[in-house]
Design a protein around this motif. Structure first.
Motif, PDB file in Angstrom:
ATOM      1  N   PHE A 565       1.011  -1.179   0.094  1.00  0.00           N
ATOM      2  CA  PHE A 565      -0.356  -0.084   0.011  1.00  0.00           C
ATOM      3  C   PHE A 565       0.947   1.224   0.033  1.00  0.00           C
ATOM      4  O   PHE A 565       0.577   2.290  -0.468  1.00  0.00           O
ATOM      5  N   LYS A 566       2.125   1.092   1.264  1.00  0.00           N
ATOM      6  CA  LYS A 566       3.092   2.275   0.825  1.00  0.00           C
ATOM      7  C   LYS A 566       4.034   2.775  -1.006  1.00  0.00           C
ATOM      8  O   LYS A 566       3.649   3.925  -1.124  1.00  0.00           O
ATOM      9  N   GLN A 568       1.888   2.129  -3.810  1.00  0.00           N
ATOM     10  CA  GLN A 568       0.857   2.734  -4.198  1.00  0.00           C
ATOM     11  C   GLN A 568       0.164   3.591  -4.039  1.00  0.00           C
ATOM     12  O   GLN A 568      -0.443   4.259  -4.103  1.00  0.00           O
ATOM     13  N   GLN A 569       1.237   4.543  -2.204  1.00  0.00           N
ATOM     14  CA  GLN A 569       0.616   5.993  -2.203  1.00  0.00           C
ATOM     15  C   GLN A 569      -0.485   5.504  -1.734  1.00  0.00           C
ATOM     16  O   GLN A 569      -1.559   6.553  -1.936  1.00  0.00           O
ATOM     17  N   LEU A 570      -1.465   4.244  -1.267  1.00  0.00           N
ATOM     18  CA  LEU A 570      -3.037   4.748  -0.709  1.00  0.00           C
ATOM     19  C   LEU A 570      -2.717   3.865   0.400  1.00  0.00           C
ATOM     20  O   LEU A 570      -1.876   3.570   1.791  1.00  0.00           O
ATOM     21  N   PRO A 571      -3.959   4.412   1.245  1.00  0.00           N
ATOM     22  CA  PRO A 571      -4.431   4.856   2.803  1.00  0.00           C
ATOM     23  C   PRO A 571      -4.283   3.550   3.445  1.00  0.00           C
ATOM     24  O   PRO A 571      -5.077   2.843   2.737  1.00  0.00           O
ATOM     25  N   TYR A 572      -3.732   2.894   4.122  1.00  0.00           N
ATOM     26  CA  TYR A 572      -3.599   1.820   4.569  1.00  0.00           C
ATOM     27  C   TYR A 572      -4.260   1.986   6.309  1.00  0.00           C
ATOM     28  O   TYR A 572      -3.879   2.066   7.421  1.00  0.00           O
ATOM     29  N   ASN A 573      -6.046   1.178   5.768  1.00  0.00           N
ATOM     30  CA  ASN A 573      -6.292   1.532   7.162  1.00  0.00           C
ATOM     31  C   ASN A 573      -7.319   0.686   8.617  1.00  0.00           C
ATOM     32  O   ASN A 573      -7.289  -1.145   7.181  1.00  0.00           O
TER      33      ASN A 573
END
Length: 705
Positions: A565-566, A568-573
């Protein structure tokens, strides 16, 4: 003084809580439950009985006068029109009668103090048959000591996180300390009757809950000189107290005196397991592994049925990087079943009142829900079902030793060492097949097990992982992205019953003359010679390997997910409870940085006492005074909200800060922050304790202003 709130559980029928406790007296096997306070309330004007309420408490002096004083303070909390609210409304009743119940684990009776307000005070005891007896001075002394032991040992024990439980400091000043030491001196030789820690199979003179309480008292007060004086008196009557005295001397950095005492004692008692175990720990602290190995082996030979010496020997082997011997020794450890805590079933409550204190609470951390309520809602099943979190006693300690080995050599090397020292089911079945049939054919079950043992777990979410009975196979893209998440599932070791059954069958076949030709002729590759240097793996240890596999699998998937996720610059919730579980998982596997990251994510969502306690341990290991102080302030405020005015863990943290930073500097930091005056007053309780017990770093001229 900061006002405290009083929790209440209202009964369906007045008095049923006390009756339930009486009926359960015969089921208590150790220290017993926390003290029970039952109140009978009447209407303020008509004096008609209206309600029966109760709550739990520890840390109250159990003399009749002190109990009467405690119950009298409750009358002010419930004063009509003046005390705390009852579900948001003013109370219209007053206390008529109060009953204080305190279990005496030495005589196996329950002390009851009935106070009529206003009126008389009556003290008596109830035995396991429910019969009433007179409360003698000896009974009162025993009950007091048991109450202090419960207060110190139960304060931070998560197994006793029960509803409506007030915790107070049983040793707030020097007078209370003197009373405790006097009672301990008179009853120390009976400490084995109070039970012991979960890792001790048979309580002894030095391995019991009273000894653990005494050591915790020294830890939180720092009054080692008083402890040494007491033990010197006891040692003059009973030389077996020498190991405990030497341990206290080591804790107060009197190594020369401790070593001399150990030398004298070991000459008179060369097979004392407590002396040998203490020697082992001292040698480990000095990195003299050769001496530690010798004394650890002698301790095991002296107490082969106890878990502690075996665990110490495993630790020595790990420090020596002799991992094969460590696994073999761990496999030989005696394991004890976990015993449930002394909490009995209470009647169904009519209502539960958990008021929020008016003072000393930080608004950002107030949580109006009961701790633990609905906490597993919306939690990934792969996280909520991790079995390692439920390990207790010797199994939890054995798991820690297994983790220590993995931390040194890694998971793959652990499996290699495991296959070297233990007979694996696959190779045993293969050898058995070759011996009986002269072929190398494997059964269908063995092929499946062999395949499963080499499957790498891949996936894009924690919920896709299966239990150790299955495997996970993702698509090709997932395999590329999660190539770092490959964790080999451990193969099954051979079952002792399988070997036993095979030997019995072989013996029966030989006696009837039905032995095959292959058994009468030696077969080179199939000879059982390779097994002569191997051992059968205990089933509990085999299960711990699978438990660790689950932890390793989930942890690796978590880190792979996070990296994906990091990138891909996506939030990891994740939910708060999921972050708590992941943080605890990282702590178990000794990944401190990842644990701090997970606990930090918890605190970003909202306040979490579990996460902050984990961060406090990490801050302590890193020696970060500012973070330690602020974490302690918040946890103290949170504990105050849930009626906990005493925490040995927090006292030890503040005691360390006072020693390193000084009390005046800490006070200035607290008052310089944006905490309220009542929160600062809560923290003054620690500094008052520092003044009472003269902690190093406390300034005598510090007036707290």
């Amino acid at each position: 003084m900061v006002a405290t709130a009083v929790p209440e559980i209202q009964e369906m029928v007045i008095g049923e809580a006390v009756n339930a406790r009486t009926a359960a007296l015969s089921s208590f096997h150790s220290l017993g439950p926390p003290d029970l306070v039952h109140l009978t309330k009447v209407h303020a004007r008509t004096n008609v009985q209206e309600a029966g309420t109760y709550h739990y408490v520890t840390g109250i002096d159990t003399s009749s006068a002190s109990i009467a004083a405690y119950l009298n303070t409750l009358t002010y909390s419930y004063a009509p029109g003046e005390g705390q609210l009852w579900f948001g409304k003013q109370q219209n009743w007053k206390i008529q009668t109060g009953v204080y119940c305190c279990y005496n684990a030495l005589s196996r009776v329950d002390l009851r103090v009935r106070v009529h307000i206003p009126g008389s005070v009556e003290a008596f005891v109830i035995d396991e048959r429910g019969e009433k007896h007179k409360a003698t001075n000896q009974i009162m002394l025993e009950t007091y000591l048991c109450s202090v032991v419960r207060a110190l040992l139960y304060a931070d024990d998560e197994d006793y996180n029960i509803t409506a439980y007030r915790r107070f400091n049983p040793l707030p000043n020097r007078e209370a300390e003197e009373k405790f030491l006097d009672a301990a001196e008179k009853l120390f030789t009976r400490g084995w009757q109070l039970g012991s820690e979960l890792e001790v199979q048979v309580p002894t003179l030095l391995s019991n809950n009273l000894t653990a309480t005494f050591c915790k008292y020294l830890q939180i007060t720092g009054r080692y000189n008083e402890g040494v004086n007491l033990l010197e008196k006891l040692r003059a009557k009973e030389p077996d107290f020498s190991p405990l005295l030497a341990r206290v001397l080591l804790d107060m950095d009197e190594e020369v005196k401790a070593v001399k005492l150990l030398q004298e004692s070991i000459r008179t008692s060369p097979r004392d397991p407590n002396l040998l175990d203490l020697q082992t720990r001292f040698c480990l602290s000095k990195n003299r592994l050769d001496f530690a190995l010798s004394t650890a082996k002698r301790a095991v030979n002296s107490a082969p049925s106890e878990f502690g010496p075996w665990a110490r020997l495993v630790t020595v082997y790990i420090e020596q990087h002799d991992f094969q011997s460590a696994l073999l020794t761990l496999n030989s450890c005696p394991m004890f079943p976990y015993q449930n805590v002394d909490l009995h079933r209470m009647p169904v409550a009519q209502r539960i009142h958990l008021p929020v204190p008016t003072d000393g609470v930080i608004q950002d951390i107030i949580d109006d829900s009961i701790p633990g309520e609905n906490e597993n809602v919306n939690v990934d099943p792969a996280l909520s079902r991790l079995p390692a979190a439920s390990l207790r006693g010797t199994f939890a300690k054995a798991y820690e030793l297994l983790v220590a080995i993995v931390h040194e050599i890694g998971w793959d090397m652990l499996l290699k060492y495991r296959s070297k020292v233990f007979i694996m089911e696959e190779e045993y079945r293969s050898l058995k097949t070759e011996t009986t049939n002269g072929t190398k054919a494997r059964s269908k079950h063995d092929r499946a097990d062999s395949n499963a043992s080499h499957v790498a777990v891949n996936g894009t979410s924690l919920s896709t992982g299966q239990t150790p009975d299955g495997s996970v196979v993702g698509d090709e893209d997932d395999k590329k992205d999660m190539s770092t998440a490959d964790i080999v599932r451990p193969a099954q070791s051979v079952d002792a019953e399988l070997v036993k059954g095979s030997e019995e069958h072989h013996a029966t076949s030989s006696s009837t003359g039905t032995t095959t030709a292959t058994t009468s002729e030696p077969v080179g590759p199939a000879s059982p010679t390779p097994f002569r240097s191997k051992r059968l793996c205990e089933r509990w240890l085999d299960n711990l390997f699978m438990v660790m596999y689950e932890d390793m699998r989930v942890y690796t998937l978590w880190r792979a997910e996070f990296a994906h996720f990091k990138s891909q610059q996506l939030p990891y919730n994740k939910s708060l409870r999921e972050w708590e579980i992941l943080g605890a998982l990282a702590v178990r596997l000794k990944h401190t940085e990842e644990a701090a990251e997970a606990f930090g994510q918890c605190m970003n969502i909202r306040f979490s006492s579990r996460a902050l306690k984990g961060l406090l341990d990490i801050y302590t290991s890193r020696n970060e005074p500012v973070n330690i102080l602020h974490a302690t302030v918040k946890l103290t405020s949170y504990d105050h909200r849930w009626y906990k005015e005493f925490s040995p863990g927090l006292i030890v943290a503040i005691k360390r800060l006072v020693r390193e930073e000084g009390s005046q500097k800490l006070r200035n930091m607290i008052h310089g922050s944006d905490y309220s005056a009542t929160v600062a007053e809560l923290m003054d309780g620690y500094f008052e304790m520092a003044k009472q017990f003269k902690w190093p770093g406390f300034e005598d001229d510090d007036d707290g202003k």
